[in-house]
Scaffold this motif. Structure first.
Motif, PDB file in Angstrom:
ATOM      1  N   VAL A 116       0.849  -1.322  -0.124  1.00  0.00           N
ATOM      2  CA  VAL A 116       0.261  -0.172   0.094  1.00  0.00           C
ATOM      3  C   VAL A 116       1.444   0.991   0.097  1.00  0.00           C
ATOM      4  O   VAL A 116       1.923   1.081   1.319  1.00  0.00           O
ATOM      5  CB  VAL A 116      -0.765  -0.138   1.414  1.00  0.00           C
ATOM      6  CG1 VAL A 116      -1.788   1.040   1.824  1.00  0.00           C
ATOM      7  CG2 VAL A 116      -1.677  -1.367   1.163  1.00  0.00           C
ATOM      8  N   ARG A 117       0.597   2.205  -0.807  1.00  0.00           N
ATOM      9  CA  ARG A 117       1.568   2.885  -1.509  1.00  0.00           C
ATOM     10  C   ARG A 117       1.343   4.532  -0.945  1.00  0.00           C
ATOM     11  O   ARG A 117       0.026   4.676  -0.617  1.00  0.00           O
ATOM     12  CB  ARG A 117       2.539   3.122  -2.337  1.00  0.00           C
ATOM     13  CG  ARG A 117       3.034   1.919  -2.919  1.00  0.00           C
ATOM     14  CD  ARG A 117       3.764   1.834  -3.959  1.00  0.00           C
ATOM     15  NE  ARG A 117       4.540  -0.240  -4.341  1.00  0.00           N
ATOM     16  CZ  ARG A 117       6.083   0.507  -3.845  1.00  0.00           C
ATOM     17  NH1 ARG A 117       6.661   1.204  -3.360  1.00  0.00           N
ATOM     18  NH2 ARG A 117       6.233  -0.869  -3.726  1.00  0.00           N
ATOM     19  N   HIS A 118       1.856   5.331  -0.856  1.00  0.00           N
ATOM     20  CA  HIS A 118       1.427   7.031  -0.722  1.00  0.00           C
ATOM     21  C   HIS A 118       0.923   7.187  -1.915  1.00  0.00           C
ATOM     22  O   HIS A 118       1.300   6.694  -3.470  1.00  0.00           O
ATOM     23  CB  HIS A 118       2.988   7.649  -0.366  1.00  0.00           C
ATOM     24  CG  HIS A 118       3.518   7.426   0.533  1.00  0.00           C
ATOM     25  ND1 HIS A 118       3.578   7.967   1.571  1.00  0.00           N
ATOM     26  CD2 HIS A 118       5.080   7.422   0.444  1.00  0.00           C
ATOM     27  CE1 HIS A 118       4.598   8.152   2.980  1.00  0.00           C
ATOM     28  NE2 HIS A 118       5.696   7.323   1.753  1.00  0.00           N
ATOM     29  N   ASP A 164      -2.456   5.453  -2.176  1.00  0.00           N
ATOM     30  CA  ASP A 164      -2.995   4.722  -2.035  1.00  0.00           C
ATOM     31  C   ASP A 164      -4.237   5.007  -1.418  1.00  0.00           C
ATOM     32  O   ASP A 164      -3.972   5.657  -0.461  1.00  0.00           O
ATOM     33  CB  ASP A 164      -2.398   3.576  -1.591  1.00  0.00           C
ATOM     34  CG  ASP A 164      -1.626   2.767  -3.411  1.00  0.00           C
ATOM     35  OD1 ASP A 164      -1.672   3.284  -4.157  1.00  0.00           O
ATOM     36  OD2 ASP A 164      -0.578   1.938  -2.757  1.00  0.00           O
ATOM     37  N   VAL A 165      -5.754   4.769  -1.649  1.00  0.00           N
ATOM     38  CA  VAL A 165      -6.585   5.485  -1.595  1.00  0.00           C
ATOM     39  C   VAL A 165      -6.426   4.657   0.757  1.00  0.00           C
ATOM     40  O   VAL A 165      -6.712   5.389   1.283  1.00  0.00           O
ATOM     41  CB  VAL A 165      -7.992   4.688  -1.590  1.00  0.00           C
ATOM     42  CG1 VAL A 165      -8.982   3.690  -0.361  1.00  0.00           C
ATOM     43  CG2 VAL A 165      -8.739   5.166  -2.672  1.00  0.00           C
ATOM     44  N   HIS A 213      -3.534   4.051   2.029  1.00  0.00           N
ATOM     45  CA  HIS A 213      -2.257   4.442   3.140  1.00  0.00           C
ATOM     46  C   HIS A 213      -3.042   5.743   4.156  1.00  0.00           C
ATOM     47  O   HIS A 213      -2.465   4.893   5.379  1.00  0.00           O
ATOM     48  CB  HIS A 213      -1.530   5.001   1.763  1.00  0.00           C
ATOM     49  CG  HIS A 213      -0.525   5.178   2.684  1.00  0.00           C
ATOM     50  ND1 HIS A 213       0.774   6.271   3.652  1.00  0.00           N
ATOM     51  CD2 HIS A 213       0.606   4.546   2.538  1.00  0.00           C
ATOM     52  CE1 HIS A 213       1.599   5.938   3.255  1.00  0.00           C
ATOM     53  NE2 HIS A 213       1.698   5.115   3.006  1.00  0.00           N
TER      54      HIS A 213
END
Lengths: 162, 162
Positions: B101-103, B105-106, B108
């Protein structure tokens, strides 16, 4: 991608010695022979003769069966202190090949003595027929000494030549 | 060979909850995509939303690259206390599948907040572009509660249905 790896120096070698001499247990990572997936377990671990990591493992454990089938494995050695961010404490990710030493084998008495010197409570079960000593001959390692302090070591940085 | 596995009971479920709620780090075991050999590293780890283990990992790390290629992995969770034989303390060997889950992403912001609630010192680097949150969806586990206390758990014993 930039490489965070530093050249191996005396600071790195001192960290390896400290991590190994303090070790009383480790995480053992191997391939599950039934599924091909990685698996990880806790094992007892001390620094044995010639600085070769030494464990005592029951044949009843899942990891013993896996190691006997596929001896190439990995060990995580070095525990964080109680305070602060656990990832700032040094730890060694070792690649190794496991060799079993059983009751009746020539090396067993000497290795059992070395193990018990550091892990005296194991005297309760080291004599059981299903417990074998296991030597983990190092193939190489990654040392992580905390953020920005990563090193790649080879076998000669990790053991003493007998 | 006799089986040391016990049926899963309330004592086992309580040990799992205690081990997970106390976790601040874990050993991550995976397959090195270059060699096919097992490798193990320390990662930060907390119990995230729905009891799904949650980590924060740098893309510069060797294990991040390996996980992105092969998300099936294993985690060792649960640390020994300072006294006595380390193998008498409960630990969980989890089989899991990693999801990044990256910067941007919903999920995050919510997961970052959950991570920092238990690991506040990570605020120093959780905002860095190369750090991603990683959720480890459990596939199953072995619980070792000390000598003679082994259990095999399935995913439903390990997480809450959202």
């Amino acid at each position: 991608m930039k490489s965070p790896i530093r050249p191996v120096d005396d600071e790195a070698r001192a960290m390896v010695r400290d991590v190994m001499q303090s070790a009383r247990f480790a995480a053992l990572s191997l391939i599950d022979p039934d599924t091909g997936a990685p698996m990880v377990s806790r094992i007892a671990l001390v620094e044995g003769p010639d600085r070769i990591p030494l464990s005592l493992i029951s044949d009843l454990s899942q990891h013993s069966a896996a190691l006997q089938k596929t001896p190439v494995c990995s060990l995580l050695i070095g525990e964080p202190g109680a305070k602060g961010d656990p990832l700032t404490y040094p730890r060694l990710s070792l690649q190794a090949e496991a060799g079993f030493v059983r009751h009746g084998d020539v090396a067993h008495a000497r290795l059992a003595q070395a193990f018990l010197a550091k892990q005296p409570k194991a005297k309760l079960y080291i004599g059981f027929a299903d417990f074998a000593l296991v030597r983990f001959t190092p193939l190489g390692a990654h040392l992580n000494g905390g953020f920005g302090k990563a090193y790649v070591l080879d076998a000669s940085d990790l053991t003493d030549t007998p």
